[in-house]
Design an enzyme around this catalytic site. Sequence first.
Site, PDB file in Angstrom:
ATOM      1  N   ARG A 170      36.628  32.505  54.498  1.00  0.00           N
ATOM      2  CA  ARG A 170      37.106  31.136  54.266  1.00  0.00           C
ATOM      3  C   ARG A 170      36.096  30.356  53.430  1.00  0.00           C
ATOM      4  O   ARG A 170      34.884  30.474  53.645  1.00  0.00           O
ATOM      5  CB  ARG A 170      37.316  30.395  55.591  1.00  0.00           C
ATOM      6  CG  ARG A 170      38.433  30.944  56.440  1.00  0.00           C
ATOM      7  CD  ARG A 170      38.724  29.997  57.614  1.00  0.00           C
ATOM      8  NE  ARG A 170      39.600  30.630  58.586  1.00  0.00           N
ATOM      9  CZ  ARG A 170      39.232  30.911  59.842  1.00  0.00           C
ATOM     10  NH1 ARG A 170      38.018  30.615  60.269  1.00  0.00           N
ATOM     11  NH2 ARG A 170      40.087  31.479  60.655  1.00  0.00           N
TER      12      ARG A 170
ATOM     13  N   GLY B  26      27.991  36.345  66.022  1.00  0.00           N
ATOM     14  CA  GLY B  26      27.432  37.592  65.487  1.00  0.00           C
ATOM     15  C   GLY B  26      26.271  37.372  64.529  1.00  0.00           C
ATOM     16  O   GLY B  26      25.249  38.071  64.594  1.00  0.00           O
TER      17      GLY B  26
ATOM     18  N   ASN C 114      43.723  37.722  74.862  1.00  0.00           N
ATOM     19  CA  ASN C 114      43.625  37.036  73.570  1.00  0.00           C
ATOM     20  C   ASN C 114      44.614  37.728  72.637  1.00  0.00           C
ATOM     21  O   ASN C 114      44.356  38.821  72.146  1.00  0.00           O
ATOM     22  CB  ASN C 114      42.190  37.141  73.040  1.00  0.00           C
ATOM     23  CG  ASN C 114      42.009  36.398  71.724  1.00  0.00           C
ATOM     24  OD1 ASN C 114      42.979  35.901  71.148  1.00  0.00           O
ATOM     25  ND2 ASN C 114      40.773  36.334  71.257  1.00  0.00           N
TER      26      ASN C 114
ATOM     27  N   GLY D 184      24.615  34.270  64.092  1.00  0.00           N
ATOM     28  CA  GLY D 184      23.625  33.406  64.754  1.00  0.00           C
ATOM     29  C   GLY D 184      22.770  34.150  65.761  1.00  0.00           C
ATOM     30  O   GLY D 184      21.589  33.848  65.940  1.00  0.00           O
TER      31      GLY D 184
ATOM     32  N   ASP E 284      31.063  40.639  55.302  1.00  0.00           N
ATOM     33  CA  ASP E 284      30.182  40.988  56.421  1.00  0.00           C
ATOM     34  C   ASP E 284      28.722  40.655  56.084  1.00  0.00           C
ATOM     35  O   ASP E 284      28.165  41.167  55.116  1.00  0.00           O
ATOM     36  CB  ASP E 284      30.340  42.487  56.705  1.00  0.00           C
ATOM     37  CG  ASP E 284      29.623  42.891  57.967  1.00  0.00           C
ATOM     38  OD1 ASP E 284      30.288  43.033  59.001  1.00  0.00           O
ATOM     39  OD2 ASP E 284      28.384  43.054  57.910  1.00  0.00           O
ATOM     40  N   CYS E 285      28.138  39.805  56.908  1.00  0.00           N
ATOM     41  CA  CYS E 285      26.792  39.303  56.634  1.00  0.00           C
ATOM     42  C   CYS E 285      25.759  40.432  56.561  1.00  0.00           C
ATOM     43  O   CYS E 285      24.884  40.440  55.695  1.00  0.00           O
ATOM     44  CB  CYS E 285      26.418  38.297  57.716  1.00  0.00           C
ATOM     45  SG  CYS E 285      24.811  37.565  57.510  1.00  0.00           S
ATOM     46  N   ARG E 286      25.909  41.390  57.478  1.00  0.00           N
ATOM     47  CA  ARG E 286      24.938  42.491  57.518  1.00  0.00           C
ATOM     48  C   ARG E 286      24.989  43.304  56.226  1.00  0.00           C
ATOM     49  O   ARG E 286      23.961  43.650  55.645  1.00  0.00           O
ATOM     50  CB  ARG E 286      25.244  43.386  58.722  1.00  0.00           C
ATOM     51  CG  ARG E 286      24.074  44.176  59.205  1.00  0.00           C
ATOM     52  CD  ARG E 286      24.366  44.840  60.515  1.00  0.00           C
ATOM     53  NE  ARG E 286      25.709  44.536  61.048  1.00  0.00           N
ATOM     54  CZ  ARG E 286      26.136  44.966  62.223  1.00  0.00           C
ATOM     55  NH1 ARG E 286      25.360  45.712  62.966  1.00  0.00           N
ATOM     56  NH2 ARG E 286      27.342  44.667  62.659  1.00  0.00           N
TER      57      ARG E 286
ATOM     58  N   GLY F 113      29.995  33.379  63.174  1.00  0.00           N
ATOM     59  CA  GLY F 113      30.560  34.729  63.202  1.00  0.00           C
ATOM     60  C   GLY F 113      31.330  34.912  61.912  1.00  0.00           C
ATOM     61  O   GLY F 113      30.997  34.297  60.904  1.00  0.00           O
ATOM     62  N   ASN F 114      32.367  35.740  61.938  1.00  0.00           N
ATOM     63  CA  ASN F 114      33.212  35.849  60.752  1.00  0.00           C
ATOM     64  C   ASN F 114      33.851  34.491  60.471  1.00  0.00           C
ATOM     65  O   ASN F 114      33.943  34.053  59.340  1.00  0.00           O
ATOM     66  CB  ASN F 114      34.249  36.939  60.963  1.00  0.00           C
ATOM     67  CG  ASN F 114      34.864  37.357  59.650  1.00  0.00           C
ATOM     68  OD1 ASN F 114      34.191  37.373  58.610  1.00  0.00           O
ATOM     69  ND2 ASN F 114      36.146  37.633  59.662  1.00  0.00           N
ATOM     70  N   GLY F 115      34.268  33.801  61.546  1.00  0.00           N
ATOM     71  CA  GLY F 115      34.577  32.374  61.458  1.00  0.00           C
ATOM     72  C   GLY F 115      33.322  31.629  61.858  1.00  0.00           C
ATOM     73  O   GLY F 115      32.532  32.149  62.646  1.00  0.00           O
TER      74      GLY F 115
ATOM     75  N   GLU G  76      32.819  33.874  75.207  1.00  0.00           N
ATOM     76  CA  GLU G  76      34.036  33.074  75.344  1.00  0.00           C
ATOM     77  C   GLU G  76      34.930  33.606  76.456  1.00  0.00           C
ATOM     78  O   GLU G  76      35.551  32.836  77.187  1.00  0.00           O
ATOM     79  CB  GLU G  76      34.778  33.038  74.006  1.00  0.00           C
ATOM     80  CG  GLU G  76      33.960  32.340  72.938  1.00  0.00           C
ATOM     81  CD  GLU G  76      34.523  32.485  71.545  1.00  0.00           C
ATOM     82  OE1 GLU G  76      35.495  31.801  71.236  1.00  0.00           O
ATOM     83  OE2 GLU G  76      33.982  33.299  70.762  1.00  0.00           O
TER      84      GLU G  76
ATOM     85  N   ARG H   5      43.685  32.858  75.973  1.00  0.00           N
ATOM     86  CA  ARG H   5      43.119  32.054  74.892  1.00  0.00           C
ATOM     87  C   ARG H   5      44.278  31.510  74.057  1.00  0.00           C
ATOM     88  O   ARG H   5      45.130  32.272  73.599  1.00  0.00           O
ATOM     89  CB  ARG H   5      42.225  32.915  74.007  1.00  0.00           C
ATOM     90  CG  ARG H   5      41.713  32.116  72.845  1.00  0.00           C
ATOM     91  CD  ARG H   5      40.957  32.952  71.858  1.00  0.00           C
ATOM     92  NE  ARG H   5      40.552  32.108  70.765  1.00  0.00           N
ATOM     93  CZ  ARG H   5      40.553  32.492  69.497  1.00  0.00           C
ATOM     94  NH1 ARG H   5      40.923  33.689  69.173  1.00  0.00           N
ATOM     95  NH2 ARG H   5      40.183  31.652  68.563  1.00  0.00           N
TER      96      ARG H   5
ATOM     97  N   HIS I 264      36.758  26.847  68.015  1.00  0.00           N
ATOM     98  CA  HIS I 264      35.613  27.512  68.655  1.00  0.00           C
ATOM     99  C   HIS I 264      35.111  26.715  69.864  1.00  0.00           C
ATOM    100  O   HIS I 264      33.961  26.843  70.264  1.00  0.00           O
ATOM    101  CB  HIS I 264      34.417  27.659  67.688  1.00  0.00           C
ATOM    102  CG  HIS I 264      34.607  28.678  66.611  1.00  0.00           C
ATOM    103  ND1 HIS I 264      34.069  28.503  65.353  1.00  0.00           N
ATOM    104  CD2 HIS I 264      35.237  29.856  66.596  1.00  0.00           C
ATOM    105  CE1 HIS I 264      34.384  29.554  64.604  1.00  0.00           C
ATOM    106  NE2 HIS I 264      35.087  30.393  65.340  1.00  0.00           N
TER     107      HIS I 264
HETATM  108  P1  AMP Z   1      31.469  37.819  65.070  1.00  0.00           P
HETATM  109  O1  AMP Z   1      32.687  37.316  64.328  1.00  0.00           O
HETATM  110  O2  AMP Z   1      30.879  36.797  66.006  1.00  0.00           O
HETATM  111  O3  AMP Z   1      31.680  39.163  65.708  1.00  0.00           O
HETATM  112  O4  AMP Z   1      30.339  38.068  63.959  1.00  0.00           O
HETATM  113  C1  AMP Z   1      30.522  38.971  62.917  1.00  0.00           C
HETATM  114  C2  AMP Z   1      29.446  38.737  61.866  1.00  0.00           C
HETATM  115  O5  AMP Z   1      28.156  38.961  62.456  1.00  0.00           O
HETATM  116  C3  AMP Z   1      29.543  39.687  60.680  1.00  0.00           C
HETATM  117  O6  AMP Z   1      29.363  38.969  59.467  1.00  0.00           O
HETATM  118  C4  AMP Z   1      28.376  40.623  60.908  1.00  0.00           C
HETATM  119  O7  AMP Z   1      27.862  41.166  59.724  1.00  0.00           O
HETATM  120  C5  AMP Z   1      27.371  39.682  61.536  1.00  0.00           C
HETATM  121  N1  AMP Z   1      26.278  40.438  62.158  1.00  0.00           N
HETATM  122  C6  AMP Z   1      26.316  41.228  63.250  1.00  0.00           C
HETATM  123  N2  AMP Z   1      25.111  41.817  63.436  1.00  0.00           N
HETATM  124  C7  AMP Z   1      24.297  41.415  62.423  1.00  0.00           C
HETATM  125  C8  AMP Z   1      22.952  41.668  62.038  1.00  0.00           C
HETATM  126  N3  AMP Z   1      22.168  42.481  62.759  1.00  0.00           N
HETATM  127  N4  AMP Z   1      22.469  41.060  60.936  1.00  0.00           N
HETATM  128  C9  AMP Z   1      23.242  40.240  60.215  1.00  0.00           C
HETATM  129  N5  AMP Z   1      24.520  39.943  60.521  1.00  0.00           N
HETATM  130  C10 AMP Z   1      25.047  40.521  61.610  1.00  0.00           C
END
Ligand code: AMP
Length: 395
Positions: free
Chosen positions: A237, A327, A9, A329, A279-281, A206-208, A381, A87, A176
Amino acid sequence: MTDHVLVINCGSSSLKFAAIDPRTGVAALTGLAERLGSPEASLSARLGEDRHGVTLAGGGHEAAMRAVLDVLDASGLTTRIGAVGHRVVHGGERFKSSVRIDDAVEAEIDACARLAPLHNPANLIGVRVARRCFPSLPHVAVFDTAFHQSMPAHAYLYAIPHSLYAEHGLRRYGFHGTSHRYVAAEAAQLLGRPLQDCALITAHLGNGASAAAVLNGHSVDTTMGLTPLEGLVMGTRSGDIDPSLVQFIGNALNQSADQVIDLLNRKSGLLGLSGLSNDCRTLQAAAEEGHAGARVALEVFCYRLAKHIAGLSAALPRLDALVFTGGIGENSAWVREQVLARLGLLGFAVDSAANARCVGGVAGPIHAAGSRTVLVVNTNEELLIARDTFALAGV
Ligand code: AMP
């Protein structure tokens, strides 16, 4: 025995790689080369419990790929690689499925770069370098857009003069695709019914982030459009906006359309709304401590998502399951609960205990008794790329 696929990728300054056995899904080797082209360029790889670090000082993609070869040699994996899977972000209308790469395919991927000027040229660098480094192996391209090529015209057309589609290819493509395709198949397994007889909404968060309506194994609508900017609120975005905002923001900040689009791609979404993080977390933790920006950003994220899920139901004759992945979901029980709370009218209700359990790689159902089915599924993926590659390479 050639039982592994090297999955590549390639981004503009990065190269992510993995050596995967497509039958078992086990990745013998994973790694990432970063900051390519800069003095800090480096490669890190993980082989079982072992970690390798290599400095590439000033090295570009070619140096990174040679370093991947060295790591494969040192780990005894080189002779086990039977094919290379790439990819590729945009396949336009030309690529409706994965394809063996030859010079003609390379040229067509180049032609699709018009639609994805940030991504396809970088993907293509990876293809060209890998074909030079692994000249005797079959190479396969797996496109983010291909899965959504089954969308009907009423889902992919923008309501703009038709000539812009006919003459310039300006339409909704969706992205995606590998993730939506992979989790749809996994969800069918969890449901215990054939994918060819499943009506699903898959939410890759995820981030996207994007959601898709998948009917009998085919995408019939999705939230991303001509570019990944359309649809859901994402890390950086904006997702859907009134198109006039481009002009208004440009006037307010004295910026060109290109600069505004960059702002909508890289400074908006959760980051822009919260003023804190993409970042959601991080935002969940800040919201709990009373950060108003974090709270409102998450509320807009969840509301927009629920609204799009409800909207996608128009694409399906029935709904067998809503599927969360990515991430957020896969890990944020809080986001899932907020979204499902807004979908009561569609017959969704969450089982809080099951929802809390399905985090950190645990998949399964999270709906309450009497609710429509909701599943958490872990996406993969790279594994889908490895499987497609093996199937097409015939090794
Ligand atoms: P990805 O792009 O699929 O790697 O997802 C990244 C996103 O997943 C980021 O916003 C992370 O904060 C979120 N994420 C990962 N673990 C958690 C968690 N335990 N609680 C909330 N969000 C999470």
